[in-house]
Design a protein around this motif. Structure first.
Motif, short mmCIF file in Angstrom:
data_model
loop_
_atom_site.label_atom_id
_atom_site.label_comp_id
_atom_site.label_asym_id
_atom_site.label_seq_id
_atom_site.Cartn_x
_atom_site.Cartn_y
_atom_site.Cartn_z
N UNK A 10 41.10 66.95 45.56
CA UNK A 10 41.34 67.26 44.15
C UNK A 10 42.46 66.37 43.64
N UNK A 11 43.68 66.89 43.55
CA UNK A 11 44.79 66.09 43.03
C UNK A 11 45.84 65.79 44.09
N UNK A 21 43.92 58.56 58.78
CA UNK A 21 43.80 58.19 57.37
C UNK A 21 44.38 59.25 56.44
N UNK A 22 44.96 58.80 55.34
CA UNK A 22 45.31 59.66 54.21
C UNK A 22 44.49 59.18 53.02
N UNK A 23 43.78 60.10 52.37
CA UNK A 23 42.91 59.73 51.25
C UNK A 23 43.20 60.62 50.06
N UNK A 24 43.27 60.00 48.89
CA UNK A 24 43.51 60.75 47.65
C UNK A 24 42.51 60.30 46.59
N UNK A 25 42.15 61.23 45.72
CA UNK A 25 41.28 60.93 44.58
C UNK A 25 42.14 60.47 43.41
N UNK A 35 33.92 57.17 41.83
CA UNK A 35 35.22 57.72 42.21
C UNK A 35 36.12 56.59 42.68
N UNK A 36 37.38 56.62 42.26
CA UNK A 36 38.38 55.70 42.78
C UNK A 36 39.21 56.45 43.82
N UNK A 37 39.21 55.94 45.04
CA UNK A 37 39.97 56.55 46.12
C UNK A 37 41.17 55.68 46.47
N UNK A 38 42.26 56.33 46.86
CA UNK A 38 43.42 55.66 47.44
C UNK A 38 43.39 55.96 48.94
N UNK A 46 47.11 50.07 52.48
CA UNK A 46 47.06 50.79 51.21
C UNK A 46 45.96 50.15 50.37
N UNK A 47 44.85 50.84 50.22
CA UNK A 47 43.69 50.29 49.53
C UNK A 47 43.24 51.25 48.43
N UNK A 48 42.90 50.71 47.27
CA UNK A 48 42.25 51.48 46.22
C UNK A 48 40.82 50.97 46.10
N UNK A 49 39.86 51.85 46.27
CA UNK A 49 38.46 51.44 46.31
C UNK A 49 37.61 52.35 45.44
#
Length: 213
Positions: A10-11, A21-25, A35-38, A46-49
């Motif tokens: 979520x946030x 891994x740590x993943x954020x929306x 969706x853009x994921x961090x 550190x990737x934004x995809x």
């Protein structure tokens, strides 16, 4: 063991501990299914995809191996992310039994020439910032200088490690990483026997297919 983990994002940042891994929306859209994921991992990935639903994204996580990240559900306020192991890794089997004697001068010169060509192309690449060019140039110089004081086996292992970082996208532009790997592999055909270094190309190919569909 192929552990598959599904989590709802979520946030907040969600830790996929078993995968490192740590993943954020960052944002998501139920209409476009985009969706853009961090995506973060130690020591400094550190990737934004931006991904579509069911579009796989591959990443090589140091000490954890290759992972596939995929969205299985996309809403405006949350997304479901699945992470699983991909059983591919750098293949160092060929160095077993390899002697650690110095490279002959002819072979060192061939490798240096390939890297010189790479550096020239790098400097002419308008898509890269000067900071990235300078940083990569320092690493290329280090690889070349190491030819003079490391044996064949130690040098190959060192260079594979550096290229693993390049190809994973942890520090550098993936296309440049692939070019560097190609240049060295051309000089030493047995240098690299691993699909890990094709990860950026795989991801780009998947993205093109997905965007065209």
């Amino acid at each position: 063991m192929n552990q598959i983990i599904k989590e709802t994002l979520k946030d907040e940042v969600v830790e996929f501990e078993v995968h490192g891994l740590d993943i954020a929306r960052i944002y998501s859209s139920s209409s476009s299914k985009l969706t853009m994921l961090s995506i973060s991992a130690s020591p400094n990935i550190h990737i934004e995809e931006e991904l579509k639903i069911n579009q796989p994204f591959l990443i090589n996580v140091p000490s954890y191996g290759v992972k596939e990240i995929k969205l299985t559900r996309v809403d405006d306020l949350s997304v479901e992310v699945k992470v699983k192991n991909i059983p591919i890794s750098p293949n160092l089997n060929y160095v077993k039994g390899m002697d650690n004697t110095p490279f002959p001068e002819r072979e060192k010169e061939m490798i240096r020439k390939k890297l010189d060509i790479f550096e020239e192309r790098l400097n002419n690449n308008s898509n890269l910032t000067q900071e990235i060019k300078n940083d990569l140039a320092e690493h290329v110089t280090y690889v070349k200088e190491s030819l003079d004081h490391l044996g064949r086996k130690d040098w190959l292992i060192l260079t594979i490690g550096l290229l693993g970082n390049f190809a994973s996208g942890a520090f550098y532009a993936p296309d440049v990483a692939m070019e560097m790997a190609s240049n060295i592999a051309t000089s030493i055909p047995q240098f690299l026997d691993s699909i890990v270094h094709a990860i950026p190309t795989i991801n780009n190919g998947i993205a093109r297919i997905t965007n065209d569909s």
